[in-house]
Design a protein around this motif. Structure first.
Motif, short mmCIF file in Angstrom:
data_model
loop_
_atom_site.label_atom_id
_atom_site.label_comp_id
_atom_site.label_asym_id
_atom_site.label_seq_id
_atom_site.Cartn_x
_atom_site.Cartn_y
_atom_site.Cartn_z
N VAL A 12 0.76 -1.34 -0.11
CA VAL A 12 0.16 0.05 0.03
C VAL A 12 0.75 1.41 -0.12
O VAL A 12 2.23 1.21 0.29
CB VAL A 12 -1.28 -0.10 1.20
CG1 VAL A 12 -2.14 -1.14 1.11
CG2 VAL A 12 -0.04 0.05 2.43
N GLY A 13 0.06 2.40 -0.23
CA GLY A 13 0.80 3.61 -0.42
C GLY A 13 0.07 4.58 -0.97
O GLY A 13 -1.12 4.39 -1.08
N PRO A 14 0.46 5.72 -1.65
CA PRO A 14 -0.17 6.69 -2.25
C PRO A 14 -1.21 6.06 -3.43
O PRO A 14 -0.76 5.20 -4.01
CB PRO A 14 0.75 7.71 -2.80
CG PRO A 14 2.05 7.48 -2.23
CD PRO A 14 2.03 5.74 -1.81
N ILE A 15 -2.41 6.55 -3.47
CA ILE A 15 -3.18 5.95 -4.37
C ILE A 15 -3.18 6.86 -5.61
O ILE A 15 -3.62 8.18 -5.28
CB ILE A 15 -4.71 5.87 -3.65
CG1 ILE A 15 -4.71 5.06 -2.47
CG2 ILE A 15 -5.97 5.46 -4.80
CD1 ILE A 15 -6.16 4.94 -1.77
N VAL A 16 -2.98 6.43 -6.75
CA VAL A 16 -2.95 7.17 -8.21
C VAL A 16 -4.13 6.78 -8.81
O VAL A 16 -3.86 5.49 -9.41
CB VAL A 16 -1.56 7.33 -8.54
CG1 VAL A 16 -1.47 8.25 -9.93
CG2 VAL A 16 -0.46 7.82 -7.35
N VAL A 17 -5.06 7.43 -9.41
CA VAL A 17 -5.93 6.88 -10.35
C VAL A 17 -6.09 8.02 -11.41
O VAL A 17 -6.09 9.11 -11.46
CB VAL A 17 -7.51 6.89 -9.79
CG1 VAL A 17 -8.41 6.47 -10.63
CG2 VAL A 17 -7.36 6.21 -8.26
N ARG A 18 -6.00 7.16 -12.57
CA ARG A 18 -5.94 7.88 -14.03
C ARG A 18 -6.88 7.60 -14.78
O ARG A 18 -7.68 6.54 -14.72
CB ARG A 18 -4.47 7.48 -14.60
CG ARG A 18 -3.21 7.85 -13.99
CD ARG A 18 -2.03 7.68 -14.85
NE ARG A 18 -0.72 7.96 -14.06
CZ ARG A 18 -0.19 7.08 -13.17
NH1 ARG A 18 -0.57 6.09 -12.73
NH2 ARG A 18 0.73 7.82 -12.58
N ALA A 19 -7.63 8.40 -15.65
CA ALA A 19 -8.63 8.43 -16.56
C ALA A 19 -8.20 7.51 -17.63
O ALA A 19 -7.03 7.36 -17.85
CB ALA A 19 -9.18 9.80 -17.03
N ALA A 20 -9.24 6.94 -18.17
CA ALA A 20 -8.98 5.86 -19.34
C ALA A 20 -8.12 6.51 -20.45
O ALA A 20 -7.36 5.83 -20.71
CB ALA A 20 -10.26 5.48 -20.13
N ALA A 21 -8.30 7.84 -20.81
CA ALA A 21 -7.47 8.40 -22.04
C ALA A 21 -6.23 9.22 -21.26
O ALA A 21 -5.55 9.79 -21.88
CB ALA A 21 -8.31 9.44 -22.61
N ALA A 22 -5.98 8.87 -20.06
CA ALA A 22 -4.80 9.39 -19.43
C ALA A 22 -4.96 10.96 -19.50
O ALA A 22 -3.73 11.75 -19.37
CB ALA A 22 -3.45 9.01 -19.93
N ARG A 23 -6.04 11.34 -19.45
CA ARG A 23 -6.22 12.98 -19.46
C ARG A 23 -6.22 13.55 -18.13
O ARG A 23 -5.90 14.81 -18.04
CB ARG A 23 -7.48 13.57 -20.19
CG ARG A 23 -7.74 13.01 -21.69
CD ARG A 23 -9.12 13.55 -22.31
NE ARG A 23 -8.99 15.02 -22.14
CZ ARG A 23 -10.11 15.53 -21.73
NH1 ARG A 23 -10.97 14.88 -21.10
NH2 ARG A 23 -10.18 16.95 -21.65
N ALA A 24 -6.42 12.82 -16.99
CA ALA A 24 -6.41 13.31 -15.75
C ALA A 24 -6.10 12.45 -14.71
O ALA A 24 -6.04 11.27 -15.15
CB ALA A 24 -7.87 14.05 -15.54
N THR A 25 -5.74 12.88 -13.47
CA THR A 25 -5.12 12.14 -12.54
C THR A 25 -5.70 12.68 -11.17
O THR A 25 -5.56 13.73 -10.94
CB THR A 25 -3.62 12.03 -12.56
OG1 THR A 25 -2.85 11.55 -13.78
CG2 THR A 25 -3.14 11.16 -11.37
#
Length: 451
Positions: A323-336
């Motif tokens: 576990v650690g920082p949670i990073v979630v990216r949009a499908a087209a990698a337009r936003a994080t």
């Protein structure tokens, strides 16, 4: 969506929510059953007179008032014991205990059903009548016996729920369930210097982050979002809740008031911590129990050792999931969207440090902590960060024990566990992916203990 989650979380820990529903349901049930025609000769019909039925309902209502007062009195005692003996943060667990809420709901429902029946049984238009809903009175008797059975169940459940083993097992079970929802850690993107801070409107603890909804907002507006505080940490009004910056350099971001409104819609801030996305709260409850047991007023080191055993299960689960920082990216990698979170090493620093400082003079507690570190290393032998954190904590533990324990013979088990842990560290160090620096302090400590 977030408000619905907040309502569900509040109702889950409320003692009045289910009883209120039971009271309304009892009124509706009484209205329906009073219209069910039952023959006097039926075995489902109450065989007494209208006066007998009224006397029965009065007796049931008075009995249920007494039983409810007894239940609430026992609940207050349990809350006081949990708060003083273990941890004030365990009160929430008792309030969220569903069996307690169900028993109280049945008691309240039986009282309301019986008391409401007095408006209909044997009376019509202000005059005494011989006709009354006999089947409804029979159901009141059934509810009475059900309530008596639940009273016995409540006494048994309360006795078990106050046992320290049950309390800590329940904390472990709930916390493990939260840990298993956490995604693996990723390296978050750096926050640029020109990122826009979004101030918090209220003070409180971050309770819940609706990550999918927040990511959808960020993707629609082509911005990156990074929260400043972890879930479970306190936030002061006016300080930065998050930073936002455009995905494409030079692009504009939405107006600050629009971003703030959406952020506060998707990030819930409350006056207390909750376990929904905060496994640190469960660990804090176990650490509090251990520290309270090690205090001079209680002086119960074995309870502290049991708390360490349950912490070991949580630490190994954390290490297994990395576990650690949670990073979630949009499908087209337009936003994080980035939600900061503690790594396994951070959790070890917080939990081990508190128990070490309180239990440094008890070798059995130090031995249990070293065993927990060994378990963590066994489930993550190729994680360099975990290996460094384990070695650092082991150094601190053994040095603290040597400072506080005067009799060298008392440290024999501690040194043996330290040596076993050292062999595990040497084995993990031999792997190419792990480059754990050697601790000269550990060599000198073992050399001095040999002398």
């Amino acid at each position: 969506m977030l408000r619905r989650d907040a309502l569900r979380e509040y109702s889950r820990g409320s003692l009045w929510f289910l009883p209120a529903i039971a009271a309304v349901g009892a009124l509706a049930l009484g209205i329906v059953l009073s219209r069910v025609p039952v023959s006097v000769t039926s075995r489902l019909a109450f065989q007494g007179t209208a006066d007998d039925a009224r006397s029965l309902l009065i007796t049931i209502a008075a009995t249920m008032v007494t039983v409810i007062a007894l239940l609430l009195g026992l609940a207050v005692v349990a809350l006081q014991l949990s708060s003083t003996q273990f941890s004030p943060r365990l009160l929430r667990n008792f309030l969220r205990d569903r069996p307690n809420q169900i028993v109280l709901s049945v008691f309240v429902g039986t009282f309301v059903y019986s008391a409401a029946g007095l408006f209909d049984v044997g009376i019509a238009g202000g005059q005494r009548v011989d006709q009354f809903p006999r089947f409804a009175v029979t159901v009141a008797m059934v509810l009475l016996f059900l309530s008596l059975a639940l009273l016995v169940f409540f006494a048994d459940h309360l006795a078990h729920s106050l046992q320290v083993d049950h309390i800590m097992w329940n904390v472990e079970k709930n916390t493990v369930a939260v840990i298993r929802t956490l995604p693996p850690a990723e390296v978050p993107p750096p926050v640029p210097d020109d990122a826009t801070p979004v101030p918090a409107r209220v003070s409180g603890y971050i309770q819940y982050v609706a990550v999918p909804s927040l990511l959808a907002f960020a993707d629609r507006n082509a911005v990156n979002v990074r929260l400043r505080q972890r879930v479970g940490e306190h936030l002061a009004a006016g300080t930065a809740l998050a930073w936002i910056w455009p995905v494409s350099p030079g692009s504009s971001t939405p107006p600050l008031d629009v971003v703030s409104r959406h952020l506060h819609r998707h990030v819930r801030i409350g006056f207390e911590r909750t376990l929904e996305q905060d496994p640190s709260l469960g660990m804090r409850q176990l650490v509090d129990t251990a520290c309270k047991a090690l205090s001079p007023a209680v002086n119960d080191p074995y309870t502290a050792i049991q708390a360490v055993h349950h912490l070991s299960a949580l630490y190994t689960e954390l290490a297994r999931r990395r576990v650690g920082p949670i990073v979630v990216r949009a499908a087209a990698a337009r936003a994080t969207v980035v939600v900061p979170a503690r790594s396994t090493a951070d959790h070890l620093d917080v939990g081990m440090g508190l128990i070490r400082r309180y239990g440094a003079g008890e070798p059995t507690v130090i031995h249990a902590l070293l065993s927990a570190l060994a378990a963590v290393l066994l489930v993550a032998p190729d994680d360099a960060d975990v290996a460094r954190a384990v070695e650092r904590q082991a150094d601190l533990l053994v040095r603290a024990a040597e400072r506080h324990v005067d009799e060298p013979e008392d440290l024999r088990a501690v040194r043996a566990e330290d040596e076993a842990l050292r062999h595990l560290l040497d084995g993990s160090r031999s792997a190419p992916s792990v480059g754990v620096p050697t601790s000269s302090g550990r060599r000198s400590r073992r050399a001095s203990s040999t002398r």
